[in-house]
Enzyme design. Structure first.
Site, short mmCIF file in Angstrom:
data_model
loop_
_atom_site.label_atom_id
_atom_site.label_comp_id
_atom_site.label_asym_id
_atom_site.label_seq_id
_atom_site.Cartn_x
_atom_site.Cartn_y
_atom_site.Cartn_z
N ASP A 12 0.64 -1.44 -0.19
CA ASP A 12 -0.18 -0.09 0.23
C ASP A 12 0.90 1.24 0.20
O ASP A 12 -0.02 1.95 0.22
CB ASP A 12 -0.72 0.44 1.71
CG ASP A 12 -1.74 1.17 1.40
OD1 ASP A 12 -2.16 1.59 -0.01
OD2 ASP A 12 -2.32 1.53 2.36
N ASN A 45 6.50 -7.52 6.95
CA ASN A 45 5.80 -7.34 7.45
C ASN A 45 4.13 -7.61 6.68
O ASN A 45 4.00 -7.69 5.33
CB ASN A 45 5.00 -5.21 6.81
CG ASN A 45 3.92 -4.21 7.03
OD1 ASN A 45 3.99 -4.56 8.59
ND2 ASN A 45 3.46 -4.25 6.10
N GLU A 46 3.53 -7.91 7.33
CA GLU A 46 1.78 -9.11 7.57
C GLU A 46 2.17 -9.83 5.80
O GLU A 46 1.80 -9.77 5.00
CB GLU A 46 0.56 -7.70 7.09
CG GLU A 46 0.42 -6.82 7.63
CD GLU A 46 -0.30 -5.85 7.32
OE1 GLU A 46 -0.92 -5.71 6.21
OE2 GLU A 46 -0.85 -5.11 8.19
N ASN A 74 -0.06 -5.58 14.14
CA ASN A 74 -1.48 -4.55 13.22
C ASN A 74 -2.55 -4.98 13.36
O ASN A 74 -3.30 -5.58 12.22
CB ASN A 74 -0.56 -4.53 11.81
CG ASN A 74 0.64 -4.05 11.28
OD1 ASN A 74 1.80 -3.90 12.34
ND2 ASN A 74 1.47 -4.06 9.90
N TYR A 86 -11.05 -1.04 9.06
CA TYR A 86 -11.53 -2.23 8.33
C TYR A 86 -12.16 -2.67 9.29
O TYR A 86 -13.04 -3.85 8.31
CB TYR A 86 -9.89 -3.16 8.05
CG TYR A 86 -8.81 -2.01 6.70
CD1 TYR A 86 -9.15 -1.32 6.20
CD2 TYR A 86 -7.50 -1.62 7.77
CE1 TYR A 86 -8.49 -0.17 5.16
CE2 TYR A 86 -6.99 -0.77 7.02
CZ TYR A 86 -7.57 0.24 5.63
OH TYR A 86 -6.33 0.30 4.66
N GLU A 107 0.48 -0.96 13.82
CA GLU A 107 -0.40 -0.19 13.11
C GLU A 107 -1.46 -0.52 13.56
O GLU A 107 -2.21 -1.48 14.02
CB GLU A 107 -0.21 -0.60 11.88
CG GLU A 107 1.29 -0.51 11.08
CD GLU A 107 1.12 -0.81 9.39
OE1 GLU A 107 -0.02 -1.05 9.17
OE2 GLU A 107 1.91 -1.43 8.86
N TRP A 144 -0.30 4.41 13.41
CA TRP A 144 -0.66 4.79 11.69
C TRP A 144 -0.74 5.76 10.87
O TRP A 144 -2.12 5.56 11.07
CB TRP A 144 -0.92 2.90 11.62
CG TRP A 144 -0.74 2.85 9.69
CD1 TRP A 144 -1.17 2.83 8.74
CD2 TRP A 144 0.92 2.59 9.10
NE1 TRP A 144 -0.84 2.88 7.13
CE2 TRP A 144 0.44 2.75 7.03
CE3 TRP A 144 1.86 2.23 9.81
CZ2 TRP A 144 1.47 2.13 6.21
CZ3 TRP A 144 3.52 1.93 8.58
CH2 TRP A 144 2.96 2.00 6.79
N LYS A 150 -3.46 7.93 6.39
CA LYS A 150 -4.06 7.85 7.76
C LYS A 150 -3.35 9.37 9.25
O LYS A 150 -2.95 8.79 10.17
CB LYS A 150 -3.98 6.41 8.16
CG LYS A 150 -4.72 5.01 7.67
CD LYS A 150 -4.98 3.74 8.49
CE LYS A 150 -5.66 3.31 7.60
NZ LYS A 150 -5.56 2.99 6.35
C1 GCB Z 1 -0.95 -2.53 6.52
C2 GCB Z 1 -0.48 -2.18 5.95
C3 GCB Z 1 0.17 -0.73 5.15
C4 GCB Z 1 -1.29 0.03 5.13
C5 GCB Z 1 -2.28 -0.54 6.34
C6 GCB Z 1 -3.19 0.70 5.82
O1 GCB Z 1 -1.59 -2.92 7.35
O2 GCB Z 1 1.18 -2.42 6.75
O3 GCB Z 1 0.99 -1.00 4.74
O4 GCB Z 1 -0.23 1.55 4.88
O5 GCB Z 1 -2.39 -1.38 6.57
O6 GCB Z 1 -3.72 2.15 6.02
O7 GCB Z 1 -4.16 -0.35 4.89
#
Ligand code: GCB
Length: 642
Positions: free
Chosen positions: A169, A460-461, A515, A521, A555, A600, A619
Site C-alpha cells: 500500500d 510486514n504482514e 497491525n 477495517y 499499526e 499508522w 491515515k
Molecule cells: C497495513 C499495511 C500498511 C497499510 C495499512 C493501511 O496493514 O501494513 O502498509 O498502509 O495497513 O493503511 O491499510
C-alpha cells in the site's frame, strides 16, 4: 560485490565527492537499451534530478506510472589522476539506493549489478576510470514480481506497456532516489567495524571489532581506536589485536580472506582481510538514552610499521544496551514504552527522495508531540535517517522490504477476511528467500552500529498461517540472529489473519508486533462498542496463550481527510480519528504486555490509485505537507504524560 557499506566519511585519507545533480535520463520502453548500446551514451534523453523519484515530476500519466527499464547517465572526473599518475587510492562508486534493481556501467564497461531498491551498494571502479571525463551509465528497472522484495506483479497493457501492481500500500516510487558519491579510499582501509556494549557496575565494556581490507603486500599494520566524548575529551586511545576465529578459540593466528566477490570488470578478486579486536572500558560513560542522546566520536586509524598513516575512518557511536526481558523492552536495563509512528519516506513532488529538510521537519513534529520511536515501514530508509535518530535519541525498528507476501493488491482490506493465497507454497519462493536473506544481510551490515536501531523487523504482514511460512521465516530469522553482532531483538509485523490461534510464526519473534484496525477495517463506523469488544477479545486470546513477550502495536489508525469535521465523528473526519484513538488507547492501557504504540501513519502518503484511496493513504496524524490533524494534539497530550 559486497564492498564496504560503511557510511562514507571525509578524513585525511578519504575523500567523497557528490555526483548528485541533473543526469541524462531515458525510458527504455522496448527494452532494447542494451542491444543498442545505450551504455556507450544516450542519444535521446531528458534531464532528471539525482537523487529523485521520477513519477511526480511528470504531468503525463504514462510517464508517472512508468514501469520497466530506464536509464540514467552522467559524466564524472576523478581528481588527481592523469596519464602519468594513477590514483593511489581505490576509486569507488556508492549509490544510496536505486529502485528496484540496477546494472552499472563505467565507460561502457559493465561493472556490476544490484538487486533491491532501498539499500546502498558500492562498486570498485579503480581499473575502469580514465584521466579526464568518464561516463557513468545506469540501467534500472522498477518491475515487481514474487521473487524479489517488495512483492507484487505487473500488468501488461494493450499497447505493450507495463503497470506495476504492488501487493503493498505505497506508491512504487522509482529512480536513483538517494545520493550517488565517488569515494577515494586507501588500498588498506577499514572495511567494517562493529561494537557491542555491556554495562557493568557503571562501566561500559565495549567489544570492538574492526575488519581491515589489506591492500599492502606486507600485511604488518597497526590498528588503533580513539573515543572522544561530547566535551571533546579523549576517553581512550588503544591499539587493537589482530585475531581470527581460530585465535579466539586458542589456535594459531591466521588471517582470512574476505568474502567479497570480484566485481565483473575483474578489478579485484580475492582480498586479504585482517580482523582486529579489543575489549575497551569507559568508566562513568555518557550513555545513549531514549530522547537523551550522548554520542562519542570514534576514530579508527591504520598505520604501517613505520607509523605512516594508511587510513583513518571516523563515525559517531552511542553506548547503550538493549534487550527483551519477559514482557519488557529494556534500554540500559530500564523498561521503555515505545511511542511513535510507522512512517514512509514520502513527500510531495520528491516522492521517496531523501531530503534533509523534510527529515528535519519530521523529527521536529515527532519531538513536538512526545514520540520516541518509529518503524522504517516498509523498507530500510536512507542512512541519514538513522544518523539523525542517533543524534536525537529516537528508537528505530528497522524493517527490511519484505512486504506484499500475500497475493492481494489491497492487502489492507484482505487482512481481515481470512483470505489465503498459498503464497509460501509457490515454487519460486526459494528465490524470494535468497533475496530476502540478502537484503537482511545488507540491512544489518549497514545499520548495526546505530544506537537508535533497537530491533530489526524482518517482515510486514505476510501469510503466516502455514508451516511453509514457518519454514521460510525460521531460516530468515536464523540468518539475522547470526548477522547482528549485538543480537538485537527481532520482530515482524503481523496482520489480522495472523491470529493467536492460527499464526505459526509468532514464536520466532522476540517481541510481537501487531497491525490491527479495529474500528476501521473491522467494525468501522457506527459506534466503537463492537470494535472495542473485538479488539479486547483478540488481546484476551493472546494473553490466554501465555506468551511471555512484549507486544507492540505497530499499526492502528483511520483514514482522515484533514479539515473534514463532523459531530458526532464519522469515518474520514478528524473527530472520528480522535474517537478511534481514544478507544484504542483505552484498550491498550488495559493490557500490560503491550509495551508500545506506533500509530499508522506519521503523515499521509502516496499509494497506487484505487477505490479505497482518495489521493493516497490518509491515515496520517500529519498531512502530507506536515501540518497536524487534530489527532496530533490528542497524541501530544497522551505521549507527554506517558
Ligand atoms: C497495513 C499495511 C500498511 C497499510 C495499512 C493501511 O496493514 O501494513 O502498509 O498502509 O495497513 O493503511 O491499510
Amino acid at each position: 560485490m559486497m564492498e564496504s557499506l560503511l557510511y562514507p566519511c571525509m578524513t585525511v585519507t578519504r575523500m567523497k565527492l557528490s555526483l548528485d545533480g541533473m543526469w541524462k535520463f531515458s525510458f527504455d520502453r522496448e527494452k532494447t537499451g542494451e542491444e543498442n548500446h545505450w551504455e556507450k551514451g544516450l542519444s535521446e534523453y531528458e534531464m532528471m534530478p539525482v537523487p529523485g523519484s521520477f513519477a511526480d515530476l511528470y504531468t503525463d500519466k504514462k510517464k508517472k506510472n512508468y514501469c520497466g527499464d530506464f536509464w540514467y547517465e552522467t559524466d564524472f572526473v576523478v581528481p588527481g589522476i592523469s596519464e602519468s599518475k594513477r590514483c593511489e587510492k581505490r576509486i569507488l562508486l556508492r549509490f544510496g539506493s536505486v529502485t528496484h534493481r540496477v546494472v552499472v556501467y563505467v565507460n561502457g564497461q559493465r561493472i556490476g549489478e544490484h538487486e533491491g531498491g532501498f539499500l546502498p551498494f558500492v562498486f570498485d571502479v579503480t581499473d575502469c576510470v580514465y584521466p579526464g571525463i568518464n561516463r557513468l551509465s545506469v540501467k534500472a528497472n522498477n518491475e515487481l514480481n514474487e521473487e524479489c522484495l517488495p512483492c507484487g506483479t505487473v500488468r501488461k497493457n494493450k499497447d505493450g506497456s507495463l503497470t506495476a501492481k504492488p501487493y503493498f500500500d505505497f506508491f512504487n516510487y522509482s529512480g536513483i532516489q538517494r545520493s550517488v558519491e565517488l569515494l577515494l579510499v586507501p588500498n588498506t582501509s577499514v572495511e567494517d567495524y562493529s561494537y557491542v556494549t555491556e554495562l557493568v557496575d557503571g562501566t561500559a565494556k565495549i567489544d570492538l571489532k574492526v575488519k581491515l581490507r589489506n591492500g599492502e603486500v606486507s600485511g604488518d599494520v597497526n590498528v588503533s581506536v580513539k573515543l572522544i566524548d561530547e566535551n571533546g575529551k579523549v576517553v581512550l586511545e588503544e591499539r587493537l589485536y589482530n585475531y581470527d576465529k581460530e585465535s579466539l578459540s586458542g589456535k594459531t593466528m591466521e588471517n582470512k580472506t574476505c568474502d567479497f566477490v570480484s566485481s565483473e570488470a575483474g578489478c579485484v578478486s580475492e582480498i586479504e582481510c585482517l580482523r582486529y579486536t579489543k575489549s575497551l572500558s569507559v568508566e562513568s560513560p555518557f550513555l545513549w538514552n531514549v530522547r537523551d542522546a550522548h554520542l562519542y566520536d570514534i576514530i579508527i586509524r591504520v598505520t604501517d610499521k613505520t607509523g605512516k598513516l594508511l587510513d583513518e575512518y571516523t563515525d559517531r557511536i552511542g553506548l547503550r544496551t538493549v534487550e527483551v526481558k519477559g514482557k519488557e523492552i529494556l534500554v540500559n536495563g530500564k523498561p521503555v514504552y515505545l511511542k511513535g509512528y510507522g512512517k514512509h519516506e514520502d513527500f510531495n513532488i520528491l516522492g521517496r527522495t531523501f531530503n534533509y529538510s523534510v527529515a528535519r521537519r519530521d523529527f521536529e513534529c515527532m519531538k513536538w508531540n512526545g514520540a520516541n520511536c518509529f518503524r522504517t515501514s516498509h523498507y530500510p530508509y536512507a542512512d541519514e535517517w538513522y544518523r539523525m535518530a542517533d543524534e536525537e535519541g529516537f528508537l528505530i525498528i528497522d524493517e527490511v522490504p519484505a512486504v506484499g507476501m500475500m497475493r492481494s493488491t489491497h492487502n489492507f482490506v484482505d487482512a481481515g477476511t481470512g483470505k489465503y493465497t498459498y503464497f509460501f507454497e509457490t515454487p519460486t519462493v526459494s528465490k524470494l528467500k535468497n533475496n530476502h536473506i540478502q537484503q537482511v544481510r545488507e540491512m544489518i551490515t549497514r545499520d548495526k552500529n546505530h544506537p537508535s536501531v533497537i530491533a530489526f523487523s524482518l517482515f510486514n504482514e505476510p501469510e503466516t498461517t502455514s508451516d511453509y511460512a514457518y519454514d521460510y521465516f525460521s531460516d530468515i530469522f536464523e540468518e539475522a540472529r547470526k548477522l547482528d553482532p549485538e543480537k538485537r531483538p527481532l520482530t515482524g509485523a503481523l496482520e489480522k489473519n495472523s491470529s493467536p490461534e492460527k499464526c505459526k510464526c509468532h514464536p520466532l519473534l522476540d517481541f510481537i508486533s501487531l497491525n490491527r484496525y479495529y474500528g476501521w477495517y473491522i467494525s468501522g463506523g457506527e459506534d466503537f462498542e463492537e470494535a472495542e469488544g473485538k479488539f479486547r477479545d483478540e488481546l484476551d486470546r493472546w494473553k490466554a496463550l501465555g506468551v511471555n513477550k512484549p507486544f507492540i502495536m505497530t499499526e492502528f489508525g483511520t483514514d482522515t481527510l484533514a479539515g473534514n469535521h463532523s459531530l458526532p465523528g464519522t469515518m474520514w473526519s478528524e473527530e472520528y480519528q480522535n474517537d478511534y484513538y481514544e478507544m484504542n488507547f483505552r484498550v491498550i492501557d488495559d493490557y500490560d504486555f503491550i509495551q508500545g504504540e506506533l500509530v499508522w501513519n506519521f503523515a499521509d502518503f502516496a499509494t497506487s490509485e484505487g477505490i479505497f484511496r482518495v489521493g493516497g493513504n490518509k491515515k496520517g496524524i500529519f498531512t502530507r505537507d506536515r501540518q497536524p490533524k487534530s489527532a496530533a494534539f490528542v497524541l501530544k497530550s497522551r505521549w507527554e504524560e506517558l
